[in-house]
Design an enzyme around this catalytic site. Structure first.
Site, PDB file in Angstrom:
ATOM      1  N   LYS A 114       0.830  -1.178   0.045  1.00 52.56           N
ATOM      2  CA  LYS A 114       0.163  -0.163  -0.306  1.00 52.56           C
ATOM      3  C   LYS A 114       0.990   1.799   0.383  1.00 52.56           C
ATOM      4  O   LYS A 114       0.552   2.164  -0.731  1.00 52.56           O
ATOM      5  CB  LYS A 114      -0.871   0.145   1.171  1.00 52.56           C
ATOM      6  CG  LYS A 114      -2.117   1.453   1.499  1.00 52.56           C
ATOM      7  CD  LYS A 114      -2.663   1.095   2.667  1.00 52.56           C
ATOM      8  CE  LYS A 114      -1.235   1.512   4.217  1.00 52.56           C
ATOM      9  NZ  LYS A 114      -1.523   3.061   4.275  1.00 52.56           N
ATOM     10  N   ASN A 115       1.995   1.262   0.803  1.00 55.51           N
ATOM     11  CA  ASN A 115       3.291   2.608   1.095  1.00 55.51           C
ATOM     12  C   ASN A 115       3.450   2.700  -0.061  1.00 55.51           C
ATOM     13  O   ASN A 115       4.024   3.549  -0.392  1.00 55.51           O
ATOM     14  CB  ASN A 115       3.245   2.769   2.494  1.00 55.51           C
ATOM     15  CG  ASN A 115       3.077   2.526   3.166  1.00 55.51           C
ATOM     16  OD1 ASN A 115       1.467   2.967   3.337  1.00 55.51           O
ATOM     17  ND2 ASN A 115       3.473   1.777   4.703  1.00 55.51           N
ATOM     18  N   CYS A 121      -2.853  12.613  13.791  1.00 59.08           N
ATOM     19  CA  CYS A 121      -3.249  10.873  14.083  1.00 59.08           C
ATOM     20  C   CYS A 121      -3.188  10.660  14.619  1.00 59.08           C
ATOM     21  O   CYS A 121      -2.384  10.789  15.353  1.00 59.08           O
ATOM     22  CB  CYS A 121      -2.735  10.746  12.218  1.00 59.08           C
ATOM     23  SG  CYS A 121      -1.355   9.794  12.624  1.00 59.08           S
ATOM     24  N   ARG A 128       2.765  14.033  12.532  1.00 60.01           N
ATOM     25  CA  ARG A 128       3.609  14.109  11.465  1.00 60.01           C
ATOM     26  C   ARG A 128       3.972  15.087  10.635  1.00 60.01           C
ATOM     27  O   ARG A 128       2.502  15.049   9.526  1.00 60.01           O
ATOM     28  CB  ARG A 128       2.968  13.197  10.659  1.00 60.01           C
ATOM     29  CG  ARG A 128       3.311  11.454  11.483  1.00 60.01           C
ATOM     30  CD  ARG A 128       3.168  10.654  10.721  1.00 60.01           C
ATOM     31  NE  ARG A 128       1.681   9.791  10.331  1.00 60.01           N
ATOM     32  CZ  ARG A 128       1.471   8.674  10.197  1.00 60.01           C
ATOM     33  NH1 ARG A 128       2.458   7.667   9.209  1.00 60.01           N
ATOM     34  NH2 ARG A 128       0.119   8.753   9.539  1.00 60.01           N
ATOM     35  N   ASP A 149       6.229   0.242  11.418  1.00 58.11           N
ATOM     36  CA  ASP A 149       5.316  -0.188  11.188  1.00 58.11           C
ATOM     37  C   ASP A 149       5.126  -1.868  11.763  1.00 58.11           C
ATOM     38  O   ASP A 149       3.723  -2.641  11.766  1.00 58.11           O
ATOM     39  CB  ASP A 149       4.540   0.236   9.939  1.00 58.11           C
ATOM     40  CG  ASP A 149       4.601   1.126   9.605  1.00 58.11           C
ATOM     41  OD1 ASP A 149       3.744   1.871  10.859  1.00 58.11           O
ATOM     42  OD2 ASP A 149       4.357   1.487   8.150  1.00 58.11           O
ATOM     43  N   ARG A 182      -7.504  -0.830   5.587  1.00 55.88           N
ATOM     44  CA  ARG A 182      -7.002   0.558   5.055  1.00 55.88           C
ATOM     45  C   ARG A 182      -5.365   0.274   4.822  1.00 55.88           C
ATOM     46  O   ARG A 182      -4.916   0.344   4.028  1.00 55.88           O
ATOM     47  CB  ARG A 182      -6.216   1.591   6.492  1.00 55.88           C
ATOM     48  CG  ARG A 182      -7.481   1.970   6.680  1.00 55.88           C
ATOM     49  CD  ARG A 182      -7.124   3.574   7.214  1.00 55.88           C
ATOM     50  NE  ARG A 182      -6.256   4.000   6.790  1.00 55.88           N
ATOM     51  CZ  ARG A 182      -4.830   4.641   6.644  1.00 55.88           C
ATOM     52  NH1 ARG A 182      -4.528   3.863   8.821  1.00 55.88           N
ATOM     53  NH2 ARG A 182      -3.312   5.131   6.255  1.00 55.88           N
TER      54      ARG A 182
END
Length: 417
Positions: free
Chosen positions: A22-23, A116, A121, A304, A396
């Site tokens: 995803k990133n 967030c 960030r 992560d 997500r």
């Protein structure tokens, strides 16, 4: 609101394929703004964040279609230069359209993302770099308003490595006049993947994956035809799931070289790992050994994976010290794990995790994407039933995680809310 229910204790065995990252996919999708025509991006996971980026690009006037792991984007017409708050507040990566919009149209209006759940960030490094490249920026009513008649190359030093900042400036610099040098740039594989995608479009980029990236601007770029790298965080998540369930799991379609820090710590914990070019096989021990970790920018241990590793440490033999150096609020899963019987003490940015012989199933609530995965891993290792609420976070970033775990033998189901 959907929930995930897990009956713990099952050993995971079998084979699981890793989805696209995803990133990596999100910035590559944003890069399609830089050209006119139809772009094809493959190995894209079917996730909420991908859909959100697609809707944002459609809001800008682009065509967006996703099917069978492929995203098709048509960037012939950019009819809007605004990324509204409603998009950016749900997915911070929306800020990645800032650089490409300025490079393509000379203008951009992008909502400030704010903080967030896992910590603030700020985008000040994005703004600083763009101003060095000749962009006039004003902050008004919660928006970044940017204007430039023509971008020019510049030397930009990042006080701290920033992944999205590196990506935004790399995209903008691809169409700038002259040479741009990004110093103390982020080195993550996702940054390298974006650079490779831009090079496939005709960009002139050297040094991606190192602390110094040089971009020699070109006059135009062609549409994308590109395949996204596998997700290294999903890879690490399944390694942790195998470790806590005494399982043996073959992980396919992965890039082991992108997960070296995680693999090293897993091996220190007693997980037996064998590898080939694109597979990893993980065999969990009777009980993981305690291991200390410190999260760091790539190639260090990824933030992560901190929460998933903590779930493993919670049932390890001994005491693990986990230090979070990237985000200030990334221990919110601790309170939920303690509901399951974990012995964890927090002091500042350090968690001391004293492993217990077994966790107990409990109703828990996810606070962010990786916390969701950590609670599922804890549930797999626990005695009894665990119900993880607010799994919209999970959707997500993990494609069909309950289906993949069920295929490995987990007793897991989604409860539709």
């Amino acid at each position: 609101m959907d929930k995930i229910e897990i009956a713990g204790g099952a050993s995971l065995n079998g084979e699981v394929a890793i989805s696209g990252a995803k990133n990596a996919a999100l910035p590559v999708m944003a890069a399609s703004i830089l050209s006119s025509g139809e772009s094809h991006i493959s190995n894209v996971p079917c996730l909420r964040d991908i859909s959100t980026m697609g809707k944002l690009l459609a809001h800008l006037g682009m065509g967006f279609h996703q099917e069978n792991g492929c995203v098709i984007l048509n960037s012939d017409n950019i009819t809007s230069i605004e990324a509204p708050y409603d998009f950016v507040r749900t997915m911070r990566a929306s800020v990645l359209v800032l650089g490409p919009l300025i490079a393509r149209t000379g203008r951009a209006k992008v909502s400030l993302p704010g903080g967030c759940a896992i910590g603030a960030r700020p985008v000040n490094l994005h703004i600083m770099g763009l101003e060095k490249m000749g962009v006039q920026i004003t902050l008004s009513e919660g928006y970044i308003e940017a204007r430039a008649s023509r971008l020019r190359g510049a030397t930009v030093y990042f006080d701290i490595p920033t992944v999205t900042g590196t990506e935004n400036l790399m995209m903008a610099a691809s169409l700038a006049d002259g040479m741009t040098v990004l110093e103390n740039a982020a080195c993550e594989p996702e940054v390298v993947d974006l650079a490779d995608a831009l090079v496939s479009m005709g960009a002139d980029i050297k040094g991606a994956g190192t602390g110094i990236i040089r971009i020699n601007g070109v006059s135009s770029l062609r549409p994308l035809d590109y395949r996204i790298i596998p997700d290294r965080i999903e890879t690490g998540t399944y390694l942790a799931a195998a470790a806590v369930t005494r399982g043996k799991v073959k992980i396919t379609n992965c890039r082991p070289e992108h997960a070296e820090a995680v693999i090293s710590k897993m091996e220190q914990a007693g997980v037996k790992i064998t590898r080939s070019d694109d597979t990893l096989t993980a065999e969990g021990p009777d009980r993981p050994a305690a291991v200390d970790i410190k999260t760091m920018p790539y190639p260090g241990f990824p933030t992560d994976m901190q929460a998933q590793f903590m779930a493993m440490a919670a049932v390890a033999g001994g005491t693990s010290i986990i230090t979070e150096n990237i985000f200030e609020n990334r221990f919110m899963h601790v309170a939920e794990m303690k509901r399951m019987g974990a012995d964890i003490k927090i002091e500042g940015s350090t968690a001391t995790v004293k492993g217990v012989k077994a966790l107990k199933g409990a109703p828990v609530m996810a606070t962010d994407l990786r916390a969701s995965a950590s609670l599922i891993i804890a549930g797999l290792a626990a005695q009894g039933k665990t119900v993880v609420d607010r799994v919209y976070h999970l959707d997500r970033g993990y494609e069909r995680i309950e289906e993949k775990l069920k295929a490995l033998g987990a007793d897991i189901r989604r409860i539709r809310g």
